[in-house]
Design a protein around this motif. Structure first.
Motif, PDB file in Angstrom:
ATOM      1  N   GLY A   1      79.978  56.962  55.899  1.00 32.89           N
ATOM      2  CA  GLY A   1      80.913  57.603  54.980  1.00 32.89           C
ATOM      3  C   GLY A   1      81.682  56.632  54.116  1.00 32.89           C
ATOM      4  N   ALA A   2      81.344  55.335  54.188  1.00 32.88           N
ATOM      5  CA  ALA A   2      82.111  54.296  53.493  1.00 32.88           C
ATOM      6  C   ALA A   2      81.684  54.164  52.034  1.00 32.88           C
ATOM      7  CB  ALA A   2      81.950  52.966  54.222  1.00 32.88           C
ATOM      8  N   ASP A   3      82.538  53.513  51.265  1.00 30.80           N
ATOM      9  CA  ASP A   3      82.324  53.319  49.831  1.00 30.80           C
ATOM     10  C   ASP A   3      81.081  52.462  49.580  1.00 30.80           C
ATOM     11  OD1 ASP A   3      82.478  52.722  47.119  1.00 30.80           O
ATOM     12  OD2 ASP A   3      84.660  52.529  47.147  1.00 30.80           O
ATOM     13  N   PRO A   4      80.150  52.932  48.745  1.00 31.74           N
ATOM     14  CA  PRO A   4      78.952  52.144  48.439  1.00 31.74           C
ATOM     15  C   PRO A   4      79.249  50.791  47.800  1.00 31.74           C
ATOM     16  CG  PRO A   4      78.651  54.434  47.778  1.00 31.74           C
ATOM     17  CD  PRO A   4      80.100  54.277  48.148  1.00 31.74           C
ATOM     18  N   GLU A   5      80.420  50.650  47.197  1.00 29.70           N
ATOM     19  CA  GLU A   5      80.772  49.369  46.569  1.00 29.70           C
ATOM     20  C   GLU A   5      80.708  48.215  47.562  1.00 29.70           C
ATOM     21  OE1 GLU A   5      84.551  47.216  44.266  1.00 29.70           O
ATOM     22  OE2 GLU A   5      84.622  49.371  44.737  1.00 29.70           O
ATOM     23  N   HIS A   6      80.954  48.510  48.843  1.00 30.99           N
ATOM     24  CA  HIS A   6      80.938  47.464  49.865  1.00 30.99           C
ATOM     25  C   HIS A   6      79.876  47.724  50.928  1.00 30.99           C
ATOM     26  CE1 HIS A   6      84.521  45.602  48.220  1.00 30.99           C
ATOM     27  NE2 HIS A   6      85.109  46.781  48.187  1.00 30.99           N
ATOM     28  N   GLY A   7      78.825  48.448  50.551  1.00 35.29           N
ATOM     29  CA  GLY A   7      77.693  48.596  51.453  1.00 35.29           C
ATOM     30  C   GLY A   7      77.626  49.885  52.237  1.00 35.29           C
ATOM     31  N   GLY A   8      78.512  50.837  51.973  1.00 36.21           N
ATOM     32  CA  GLY A   8      78.473  52.105  52.685  1.00 36.21           C
ATOM     33  C   GLY A   8      77.509  53.091  52.047  1.00 36.21           C
ATOM     34  N   MET A   9      77.226  54.177  52.762  1.00 33.44           N
ATOM     35  CA  MET A   9      76.366  55.229  52.219  1.00 33.44           C
ATOM     36  C   MET A   9      77.118  56.157  51.267  1.00 33.44           C
ATOM     37  SD  MET A   9      73.970  56.663  55.304  1.00 33.44           S
ATOM     38  CE  MET A   9      73.033  55.615  56.414  1.00 33.44           C
ATOM     39  N   GLY A  10      78.429  56.276  51.437  1.00 26.29           N
ATOM     40  CA  GLY A  10      79.219  57.132  50.561  1.00 26.29           C
ATOM     41  C   GLY A  10      79.020  58.610  50.778  1.00 26.29           C
ATOM     42  N   LEU A  11      78.569  59.011  51.953  1.00 23.60           N
ATOM     43  CA  LEU A  11      78.334  60.425  52.230  1.00 23.60           C
ATOM     44  C   LEU A  11      79.644  61.138  52.558  1.00 23.60           C
ATOM     45  CD1 LEU A  11      75.067  60.141  54.327  1.00 23.60           C
ATOM     46  CD2 LEU A  11      75.304  61.229  52.081  1.00 23.60           C
ATOM     47  N   PRO A  12      79.689  62.455  52.368  1.00 20.54           N
ATOM     48  CA  PRO A  12      80.916  63.195  52.688  1.00 20.54           C
ATOM     49  C   PRO A  12      81.265  63.091  54.173  1.00 20.54           C
ATOM     50  CG  PRO A  12      79.359  64.570  51.455  1.00 20.54           C
ATOM     51  CD  PRO A  12      78.628  63.327  51.844  1.00 20.54           C
ATOM     52  N   LEU A  13      82.545  63.224  54.458  1.00 17.86           N
ATOM     53  CA  LEU A  13      82.993  63.245  55.849  1.00 17.86           C
ATOM     54  C   LEU A  13      82.348  64.407  56.601  1.00 17.86           C
ATOM     55  CD1 LEU A  13      84.911  62.081  58.021  1.00 17.86           C
ATOM     56  CD2 LEU A  13      86.670  63.642  57.146  1.00 17.86           C
ATOM     57  N   SER A  14      82.066  65.494  55.906  1.00 19.88           N
ATOM     58  CA  SER A  14      81.413  66.640  56.534  1.00 19.88           C
ATOM     59  C   SER A  14      80.081  66.254  57.153  1.00 19.88           C
ATOM     60  CB  SER A  14      81.174  67.747  55.497  1.00 19.88           C
ATOM     61  OG  SER A  14      82.366  68.104  54.842  1.00 19.88           O
ATOM     62  N   VAL A  15      79.371  65.356  56.499  1.00 17.83           N
ATOM     63  CA  VAL A  15      78.072  64.894  57.007  1.00 17.83           C
ATOM     64  C   VAL A  15      78.279  63.785  58.035  1.00 17.83           C
ATOM     65  CG1 VAL A  15      75.841  63.894  56.373  1.00 17.83           C
ATOM     66  CG2 VAL A  15      76.950  65.551  54.850  1.00 17.83           C
ATOM     67  N   ALA A  16      79.176  62.851  57.737  1.00 19.44           N
ATOM     68  CA  ALA A  16      79.454  61.766  58.679  1.00 19.44           C
ATOM     69  C   ALA A  16      79.956  62.313  60.009  1.00 19.44           C
ATOM     70  CB  ALA A  16      80.485  60.802  58.083  1.00 19.44           C
ATOM     71  N   THR A  17      80.714  63.398  59.966  1.00 24.34           N
ATOM     72  CA  THR A  17      81.234  64.022  61.184  1.00 24.34           C
ATOM     73  C   THR A  17      80.109  64.557  62.051  1.00 24.34           C
ATOM     74  OG1 THR A  17      83.356  64.569  60.162  1.00 24.34           O
ATOM     75  CG2 THR A  17      82.685  65.906  62.033  1.00 24.34           C
ATOM     76  N   ALA A  18      79.098  65.152  61.419  1.00 22.53           N
ATOM     77  CA  ALA A  18      77.944  65.650  62.174  1.00 22.53           C
ATOM     78  C   ALA A  18      77.165  64.501  62.800  1.00 22.53           C
ATOM     79  CB  ALA A  18      77.034  66.467  61.260  1.00 22.53           C
ATOM     80  N   VAL A  19      77.014  63.414  62.054  1.00 24.51           N
ATOM     81  CA  VAL A  19      76.331  62.236  62.597  1.00 24.51           C
ATOM     82  C   VAL A  19      77.095  61.693  63.796  1.00 24.51           C
ATOM     83  CG1 VAL A  19      75.634  59.856  62.108  1.00 24.51           C
ATOM     84  CG2 VAL A  19      75.256  61.641  60.392  1.00 24.51           C
ATOM     85  N   GLY A  20      78.420  61.620  63.676  1.00 24.45           N
ATOM     86  CA  GLY A  20      79.235  61.137  64.781  1.00 24.45           C
ATOM     87  C   GLY A  20      79.120  62.017  66.003  1.00 24.45           C
ATOM     88  N   GLU A  21      79.078  63.336  65.801  1.00 24.94           N
ATOM     89  CA  GLU A  21      78.932  64.241  66.940  1.00 24.94           C
ATOM     90  C   GLU A  21      77.619  63.977  67.675  1.00 24.94           C
ATOM     91  OE1 GLU A  21      77.382  68.420  68.048  1.00 24.94           O
ATOM     92  OE2 GLU A  21      78.902  68.712  66.500  1.00 24.94           O
ATOM     93  N   MET A  22      76.536  63.843  66.932  1.00 25.14           N
ATOM     94  CA  MET A  22      75.232  63.615  67.568  1.00 25.14           C
ATOM     95  C   MET A  22      75.204  62.283  68.306  1.00 25.14           C
ATOM     96  SD  MET A  22      72.407  65.214  64.922  1.00 25.14           S
ATOM     97  CE  MET A  22      72.961  64.361  63.441  1.00 25.14           C
ATOM     98  N   MET A  23      75.841  61.269  67.737  1.00 20.37           N
ATOM     99  CA  MET A  23      75.882  59.971  68.408  1.00 20.37           C
ATOM    100  C   MET A  23      76.688  60.063  69.705  1.00 20.37           C
ATOM    101  SD  MET A  23      76.282  57.400  65.125  1.00 20.37           S
ATOM    102  CE  MET A  23      76.432  55.933  66.129  1.00 20.37           C
ATOM    103  N   ALA A  24      77.755  60.857  69.693  1.00 16.14           N
ATOM    104  CA  ALA A  24      78.546  61.051  70.918  1.00 16.14           C
ATOM    105  C   ALA A  24      77.738  61.800  71.971  1.00 16.14           C
ATOM    106  CB  ALA A  24      79.833  61.806  70.601  1.00 16.14           C
ATOM    107  N   SER A  25      76.895  62.739  71.535  1.00 17.19           N
ATOM    108  CA  SER A  25      76.001  63.418  72.473  1.00 17.19           C
ATOM    109  C   SER A  25      75.050  62.425  73.114  1.00 17.19           C
ATOM    110  CB  SER A  25      75.181  64.492  71.745  1.00 17.19           C
ATOM    111  OG  SER A  25      75.962  65.581  71.337  1.00 17.19           O
ATOM    112  N   GLY A  26      74.542  61.509  72.292  1.00 20.14           N
ATOM    113  CA  GLY A  26      73.575  60.539  72.799  1.00 20.14           C
ATOM    114  C   GLY A  26      74.189  59.561  73.774  1.00 20.14           C
ATOM    115  N   CYS A  27      75.303  58.939  73.376  1.00 12.91           N
ATOM    116  CA  CYS A  27      75.950  57.935  74.235  1.00 12.91           C
ATOM    117  C   CYS A  27      77.376  57.727  73.758  1.00 12.91           C
ATOM    118  CB  CYS A  27      75.174  56.620  74.210  1.00 12.91           C
ATOM    119  SG  CYS A  27      75.839  55.364  75.329  1.00 12.91           S
ATOM    120  N   LEU A  28      78.309  58.454  74.348  1.00  7.53           N
ATOM    121  CA  LEU A  28      79.712  58.394  73.929  1.00  7.53           C
ATOM    122  C   LEU A  28      80.267  56.984  74.042  1.00  7.53           C
ATOM    123  CD1 LEU A  28      82.368  59.724  73.070  1.00  7.53           C
ATOM    124  CD2 LEU A  28      82.778  60.285  75.470  1.00  7.53           C
TER     125      LEU A  28
END
Length: 572
Positions: free
Chosen positions: A93-120
């Motif tokens: 979800g970080a700014d692409p100016e410094h190497g981030g994907m720049g995706l919305p928090l709505s999407v980053a939040t879903a990614v974070g949830e799945m990662m927590a499912s995998g290994c909190l």
């Protein structure tokens, strides 16, 4: 059992519950089109299924340890984190100016949830780094941004936040860590911090600590606190991790769960730090990262709940025990009414908590994209609900998962108990759920309850439209929202905040219950007929929604009977 990423659930909620298209139509997030979002979720889901979930048990059985002052992480963690870093998931979800994907928090939040499912335990590492990135993006100087953000986004360096001290937990203003100005513009940081998640790391080149400390002329309380970047290794002239800074890990805590995540006691002995933001303005800087971190923690609860539910469901379908009342049944415990009730409760609560979290994330995205105050206020109001309800659901669901397993759930080898032990911390860190509820009824109602009433209006309006097709469910939701409106008016009318605080936890729980029913009703409407989402909505609205009455009655009871109980009354 293998974890399966719920990508289709996210897509359903985006399309039918929260309206991700609103975010996609803004110029800020126009590149996050539906195809891109699906590709991102699918790839992140694959990472969580194939890489993170397989190392989850490792961290529990072979925890991170401190050996001769150096951290050794759990087996497989380094390789799993490398996959996270190589995929660009730290900077999702970080700014692409410094190497981030720049995706919305709505999407980053879903990614974070799945990662927590995998290994909190491992997911906590990038979560803390993401908070670090966010604080630097908003408050750091251009030089600090240019040096640290590319390294943090790439996963070469990791980040932490250092707030808590032995005498300063929730009362951050009581901290004693001091900062002194150096002639070269840097600062010397001295003091001890506790409960520092991933305070050291053996698979990143550097660990970047954001540390709260007080300058000699800093006033008392939170207003005199400043924020500093204090790296484990001082950057050299080429921006690489150089010589060791004057800080160390004193010890690692022995915890109930998340054993793979090292929770450190940190000692700073005149360590070199750089000011982030303005002097004496550290809490403002820290809250930039804490607010979204609270949403992230709420979704950690949902993520663990999802993993625990999937395991419980598979076990219930395979475990044969006694005779079941189902004609031509298999004898699996899934066929017993009480087991079916537990599984339905788990699934319906996960949906409600996930929808609340994504609704909150969407509001924060819209606030960022449009600058509109109503979106900012909406996101701020939903944050404590998302954090508290998400983590409460995580704990309840993991606990129910143990119950579904019966005696086997109490046996560590099944893995069911690990979910409960791991998720238990989430209702405590990033502000306990009690503090979240206090924030909801105090700070978040400084508008006279306007945002709360706006959300209640939306619930009632949708229930009105649903009366024609689903009258019983719609009527139940409408009536519940009226009860919530009365409780909200009572809260706002209390001039003594302690009367609000005495019932703030049940108030938040009741609010979440009704929001959950609203989202289930919307899901049933989107289905357009009698199907699995309608049947699940009916279960939630008939069996779980009625809890709101007792919760909101409790919320309005005031402080009198609590303080009427003396220490002697509560003694043994």
């Amino acid at each position: 059992m293998p974890y399966r990423a719920p990508v289709s659930e996210f897509e359903f909620i985006y399309a039918n519950i929260v309206g991700l298209d609103q975010v996609q139509q803004t110029s800020r997030f126009a590149e996050a089109d539906p195809d891109t979002v699906t590709a991102v979720l699918t790839e992140a889901g694959r990472l969580c299924e194939d890489v993170l979930a397989p190392v989850n048990r490792n961290g529990d059985l072979t925890p991170s340890v401190l050996e001769n002052g150096a951290l050794r992480s759990a087996p497989g963690y380094a390789q799993a984190f490398a996959a996270i870093a190589e995929g660009g998931w730290v900077g999702v979800g970080a700014d692409p100016e410094h190497g981030g994907m720049g995706l919305p928090l709505s999407v980053a939040t879903a990614v974070g949830e799945m990662m927590a499912s995998g290994c909190l335990a491992l997911q906590l590492n990038p979560l803390l780094t993401q908070g670090n990135i966010e604080a630097l993006e908003v408050h750091a100087s251009d030089d600090i941004k240019a040096l640290y953000l590319p390294k943090l986004n790439s996963g070469e360096w990791s980040g932490t936040m250092n707030l808590t001290e032995p005498q300063a937990g929730s009362d951050v203003g009581a901290l004693r860590t001091k900062a002194e100005r150096n002639p070269d513009g840097t600062y010397a940081i001295t003091g001890q911090k506790i409960f520092i998640t991933w305070g050291d790391c053996d698979f990143t080149e550097n660990v970047c600590h954001l540390v709260l400390a007080r300058l000699p002329d800093g006033g008392k309380g939170t207003k005199g606190i400043s924020l500093f970047m204090v790296p484990r290794n001082l950057p050299d002239e080429n921006g690489e991790a150089g010589v060791a800074n004057a800080l160390k890990v004193v010890s690692l805590e022995h915890k109930l769960g998340i054993h793979g995540s090292p929770t450190a006691v940190m000692q700073y002995d005149g360590a070199t730090g750089w000011l982030i933001g303005q002097e004496h303005d550290g809490m403002k800087c820290m809250f930039t990262m804490m607010n979204n971190a609270r949403l992230g923690v709420g979704m950690q609860g949902v993520g663990v709940a999802e993993a625990a539910y999937q395991q419980a469901l598979e076990y219930a379908q395979e475990r044969k025990q006694g005779r079941t009342p189902v004609a031509d049944g298999s004898g699996a415990i899934f066929e017993h009414a009480d087991v079916r009730r537990m599984l339905a409760t788990m699934k319906s609560e996960i949906f409600a908590a996930r929808a609340i979290g994504l609704e909150c994330a969407l509001a924060l995205d819209m606030a960022q994209a449009t600058g509109a105050e109503n979106w900012r206020a909406r996101g701020a109001f939903l944050t404590p609900i998302a954090k508290a309800f998400g983590t409460d659901v995580g704990i309840r669901t993991a606990d129910t998962g143990v119950q579904v397993h019966g005696g086997m759930g109490f046996i560590e080898e099944t893995g069911a108990a690990q979910y409960l032990r791991d998720v238990r911390i989430t209702s405590i860190y990033e502000g306990t759920n009690g503090i979240q509820a206090m924030d909801l009824v105090a700070r978040k109602m400084m508008d006279g309850g306007e945002m709360a009433q706006t959300l209640i209006d939306e619930v009632e309006q949708f229930a009105e439209t649903a009366r024609a097709s689903r009258p019983r469910m719609a009527e139940a939701v409408w009536q519940a929202s009226e009860t919530l409106r009365e409780a909200t008016e009572w809260m706002v009318s209390q001039t003594d905040l302690n009367d609000r605080f005495a019932g703030c936890v049940p108030y938040l729980a009741g609010f979440a219950r009704i929001l959950g029913a609203h989202y289930h009703l919307k899901a049933a409407g989107a289905e357009g007929g009698e199907g699995p989402r309608t049947r699940l909505a009916r279960f939630y609205i008939r069996r779980l929604l009625p809890e709101h009455e007792g919760l909101l009655a409790h919320a309005k009871a005031g402080q009198g009977d609590i303080y009427a109980l003396s220490a002697e009354d509560l003694g043994v």
